[in-house]
Design a protein around this motif. Structure first.
Motif, PDB file in Angstrom:
ATOM      1  N   SER A  54      14.844   2.069   1.492  1.00 50.25           N
ATOM      2  CA  SER A  54      16.080   1.722   2.188  1.00 50.25           C
ATOM      3  C   SER A  54      16.935   0.756   1.376  1.00 50.25           C
ATOM      4  O   SER A  54      18.134   0.969   1.182  1.00 50.25           O
ATOM      5  N   SER A  55      16.331  -0.322   0.889  1.00 46.21           N
ATOM      6  CA  SER A  55      17.102  -1.291   0.113  1.00 46.21           C
ATOM      7  C   SER A  55      17.548  -0.704  -1.219  1.00 46.21           C
ATOM      8  O   SER A  55      18.633  -1.019  -1.721  1.00 46.21           O
ATOM      9  N   ALA A  56      16.736   0.178  -1.791  1.00 49.38           N
ATOM     10  CA  ALA A  56      17.111   0.818  -3.050  1.00 49.38           C
ATOM     11  C   ALA A  56      18.335   1.700  -2.854  1.00 49.38           C
ATOM     12  O   ALA A  56      19.270   1.693  -3.670  1.00 49.38           O
ATOM     13  N   VAL A  57      18.355   2.460  -1.779  1.00 47.85           N
ATOM     14  CA  VAL A  57      19.471   3.362  -1.499  1.00 47.85           C
ATOM     15  C   VAL A  57      20.749   2.576  -1.228  1.00 47.85           C
ATOM     16  O   VAL A  57      21.833   2.938  -1.705  1.00 47.85           O
ATOM     17  N   ARG A  58      20.642   1.503  -0.486  1.00 47.55           N
ATOM     18  CA  ARG A  58      21.825   0.715  -0.154  1.00 47.55           C
ATOM     19  C   ARG A  58      22.429   0.012  -1.369  1.00 47.55           C
ATOM     20  O   ARG A  58      23.586  -0.393  -1.338  1.00 47.55           O
ATOM     21  N   ALA A  59      21.671  -0.103  -2.442  1.00 47.68           N
ATOM     22  CA  ALA A  59      22.128  -0.877  -3.598  1.00 47.68           C
ATOM     23  C   ALA A  59      23.182  -0.176  -4.443  1.00 47.68           C
ATOM     24  O   ALA A  59      23.918  -0.833  -5.176  1.00 47.68           O
ATOM     25  N   SER A  60      23.264   1.168  -4.358  1.00 44.49           N
ATOM     26  CA  SER A  60      24.126   1.901  -5.290  1.00 44.49           C
ATOM     27  C   SER A  60      24.856   3.056  -4.607  1.00 44.49           C
ATOM     28  O   SER A  60      24.332   3.666  -3.672  1.00 44.49           O
ATOM     29  N   PRO A  61      26.036   3.403  -5.098  1.00 42.97           N
ATOM     30  CA  PRO A  61      26.760   4.570  -4.570  1.00 42.97           C
ATOM     31  C   PRO A  61      26.181   5.890  -5.054  1.00 42.97           C
ATOM     32  O   PRO A  61      26.407   6.930  -4.446  1.00 42.97           O
ATOM     33  N   LEU A  62      25.422   5.841  -6.159  1.00 39.97           N
ATOM     34  CA  LEU A  62      24.801   7.030  -6.731  1.00 39.97           C
ATOM     35  C   LEU A  62      23.292   6.851  -6.720  1.00 39.97           C
ATOM     36  O   LEU A  62      22.766   5.889  -7.293  1.00 39.97           O
ATOM     37  N   VAL A  63      22.591   7.786  -6.068  1.00 37.17           N
ATOM     38  CA  VAL A  63      21.134   7.706  -5.922  1.00 37.17           C
ATOM     39  C   VAL A  63      20.503   8.924  -6.583  1.00 37.17           C
ATOM     40  O   VAL A  63      20.813  10.069  -6.236  1.00 37.17           O
ATOM     41  N   LEU A  64      19.630   8.688  -7.550  1.00 36.72           N
ATOM     42  CA  LEU A  64      18.889   9.754  -8.209  1.00 36.72           C
ATOM     43  C   LEU A  64      17.458   9.748  -7.703  1.00 36.72           C
ATOM     44  O   LEU A  64      16.843   8.683  -7.617  1.00 36.72           O
TER      45      LEU A  64
END
Length: 274
Positions: A54-64
């Motif tokens: 969750s925190s990883a996803v919220r950190a960036s506009p682009l998620v790989l």
């Protein structure tokens, strides 16, 4: 967590290579892995480790995301649908075309821009001149993020159908594995006659490179068979493969591979036989 340019979920060999390429290019990167220790070398290079998906996803506009399989993608992504809303998800996990399309449908409901990808490289090749990565799905999201995606290798968009990248990816991998299987079969035959796989490799590499020049002509026969006159007849091909199988049997090598190859390349001949 401080906002970053890109988040990478999954730090196996390929995920680490992707994150490292981003860091080398000066991008700010958030990383997450189920086993946190795999992030250590990336963290030492400036990556921001996340404690949760969750925190990883919220950190960036682009998620790989680059993980083992489609099931793992869903396990990671579905619980954080709300956090992904409005972001771009690029799935670089190897999946089937239908799995990619299903992920695209899920993303549409979740209001996530979805791009599917197929990496035509091993980890050590990421960022190299011979590397290319196939993409399909949301064309606008691909175009907007292309400068980032080009950091991994040449970015090739193959269509709006989210399953297209996976289709080409698996088709290319199928050809590659068939080639490696053929080499292993041949090496077993050569070793049975006192030769070595190393000697065969030295001969096979230039020969196979030359043979790939025939792909374009072979493709014409597949796309427009009615207008195609093959250089080598199907009867000749069938006879050649039968001889390969016989030589394998004489050397005590299983013949399942040439039998399968014959079924693909000489199937119409067999079907015409009474």
């Amino acid at each position: 967590m401080t906002g970053t340019d890109v988040t990478v979920l999954g730090l196996g060999a390929m995920g680490r290579a992707l994150a490292a390429a981003l860091l080398r290019a000066g991008r700010t990167v958030t990383v997450w892995n189920r086993t946190p220790e795999k992030a250590d070398t990336l963290t030492n290079s400036g990556a921001h480790p996340a404690e949760s998906v969750s925190s990883a996803v919220r950190a960036s506009p682009l998620v790989l995301v680059c993980v083992l399989d489609d099931e793992t993608v869903h396990e990671l992504i579905e619980p954080v649908a709300g956090d992904l809303r409005g972001r771009t998800l690029v799935n670089l996990t190897t999946t089937t075309p239908e799995q990619a399309r299903a992920m695209a449908r899920w993303s549409g409901v979740a209001r996530v821009e979805y791009v599917d990808g197929g990496i035509m490289a091993v980890p050590d090749m990421i960022g190299g001149g011979d590397t290319f990565v196939l993409y399909s799905g949301a064309a606008e999201a691909f175009d907007r993020n292309r400068p980032v995606l080009e950091l991994f290798g040449r970015a090739v968009f193959v269509g709006d159908d989210a399953g297209a990248a996976a289709m080409y990816d698996l088709a290319l991998l199928g050809a590659m594995y068939a080639m490696f299987a053929g080499f292993e079969q041949g090496a077993a035959m050569v070793r049975g006659a006192g030769g070595t796989a190393g000697e065969l490799a030295a001969m096979a590499a230039p020969f196979l490179r030359a043979m790939t020049g025939s792909f374009a002509e072979f493709a014409v026969g597949i796309d427009t068979p009615a207008r195609y006159e093959p250089v080598q007849s199907a009867e000749f091909t069938a006879a050649a493969i039968d001889t390969i199988a016989r030589a394998g049997a004489e050397a005590g090598v299983p013949t399942a591979l040439p039998t399968a190859v014959r079924a693909v390349l000489a199937g119409p001949i067999d079907a015409a036989c009474p």
